[in-house]
Design an enzyme around this catalytic site. Structure first.
Site, mmCIF file in Angstrom:
data_model
loop_
_atom_site.group_PDB
_atom_site.id
_atom_site.type_symbol
_atom_site.label_atom_id
_atom_site.label_comp_id
_atom_site.label_asym_id
_atom_site.label_seq_id
_atom_site.Cartn_x
_atom_site.Cartn_y
_atom_site.Cartn_z
ATOM 1 N N MET A 115 -10.165 -3.661 -2.217
ATOM 2 C CA MET A 115 -10.355 -3.308 -0.811
ATOM 3 C C MET A 115 -11.490 -2.285 -0.685
ATOM 4 S SD MET A 115 -6.431 -3.381 0.662
ATOM 5 C CE MET A 115 -5.692 -2.376 -0.623
ATOM 6 N N GLU B 215 0.832 -1.205 0.000
ATOM 7 C CA GLU B 215 0.000 0.000 0.000
ATOM 8 C C GLU B 215 0.865 1.253 0.000
ATOM 9 O OE1 GLU B 215 -3.208 -0.134 2.842
ATOM 10 O OE2 GLU B 215 -3.475 -2.308 2.584
#
Length: 336
Positions: free
Chosen positions: A179, A117
């Site tokens: 996500m 990320e």
């Protein structure tokens, strides 16, 4: 009417309560163990706790254990700098792919779930190349998942989004986990965790870039409790389990409402201070059977291969009851 097949991936930390794990595993196709981090040299940092028992239990219940590989450092946080340093260096990138593949085989995992990320935009192509290299390193029969930030468009701005090229990562990986949660988050404005109108926007874009039979839609298994009024940079929400959220509403005699646009339940309540003048109002957004049903039905509507639950540390029986009623959950290993 024959139920549509669905693959279900659930995330767990090694210290998950074993009773909760055993109750959940019958509903999982994959168990993603969170997480192995990375060193500057491309070595793996082990998770907090022994993951061997989770790998064994997953196999016992016919679920494929996945090693979650993250850009988390020794400090326990995601690092843009660490990710960029490795991804931009072909030598360290190859070393990490080979090291990860070795741990997968050594520990008995059935595949890898990559969750890097906050990747700088200039490393987007490097990241896709790494996922492809990792897929080659682990070899056939070991699926490689890529966890993707919830984007609405290819040119979406922000550090969370720019390093995730949906098209390139969808091609490089065996599966892509979107996500689709955290619109409402710890330090953010009080919002539903996964408002379905926003989830639809992500799915509408994702299916134009990634094969539907590779897409897993993220489903949250938690909510948040915010004190009011919200003050940017100061207010901090408390994470709350869905069952606990209902119990809290009952304790405070709060009326649970339902937002039709977001397809999410919420309620307001006041805490119980020493004096009435010190009472603080709260708002709680969470998930219930109705919102879980709405989210799960999106998988069939969009023709997706699966759903990924973040996370399974708390047991939410309604989610699993609805999932098994709507779908036939795939099992690739022999087990219970």
């Amino acid at each position: 009417m024959e139920r549509r097949p669905l693959s279900v991936n659930g995330y767990a930390y090694p210290y998950i309560d074993r009773e909760i794990l055993r109750k959940t595993l019958p509903y999982l196709t994959y168990l993603s163990v969170f997480s192995y981090g990375i060193t500057e040299d491309g070595e793996l940092l082990p998770p907090a706790g022994d993951d061997a028992e989770l790998v064994a239990l997953a196999g016992e219940y016919g679920a494929v254990p996945l090693l979650v590989l993250t850009s988390v450092t020794e400090r326990g946080t995601f690092s843009s700098e660490r990710a960029a340093a490795i991804l931009s260096d072909p030598v360290r990138r190859t070393a990490l792919a080979q090291n990860a593949a070795a741990v997968v085989r050594e520990k008995g995992y059935g595949g890898i779930d990559v969750d890097f990320e906050y990747i700088p935009a200039e490393n987007a192509a490097d990241y896709a190349a790494f996922v492809a290299e990792l897929r080659a390193a682990v070899g056939e029969g070991y699926p490689v998942f890529a966890a993707l930030a919830p984007k609405y468009s290819a040119d979406q701005q922000g550090l969370l989004y720019q390093g995730h090229d949906y098209s390139a990562l969808g091609e490089a990986a065996d599966a892509a986990l979107l996500m689709t949660y955290e619109w409402g988050y710890t330090y953010g404005v009080p919002l539903p965790v996964s408002p379905i109108n926003e989830v639809r926007r992500v799915l509408d874009y994702a299916v134009t870039e990634i094969d539907r039979d590779k897409i897993f839609m993220g489903i949250p298994n938690y909510g948040y409790d915010w004190p009011l009024p919200y003050v940017r940079g100061e207010t901090r929400a408390q994470s709350v389990g869905n069952t606990a959220a209902v119990e809290r509403a009952l304790e405070r005699n709060a009326a649970i409402e339902y937002d039709e646009t977001a397809q999410a339940p919420f309620y307001n309540y006041y805490d119980r201070p020493q004096t009435y003048a010190d009472a603080v109002e709260h708002i709680v957004w969470f998930e219930n059977a109705r919102s879980a049903d709405a989210m799960l039905r999106l998988a069939a509507e969009y023709g997706l291969t699966g759903a990924g639950v973040w996370n399974i540390m708390r047991y939410f029986p309604a989610l699993w009851t609805i999932a098994s009623r709507l779908y036939t959950i795939r099992k690739f290993l022999s087990g219970k």
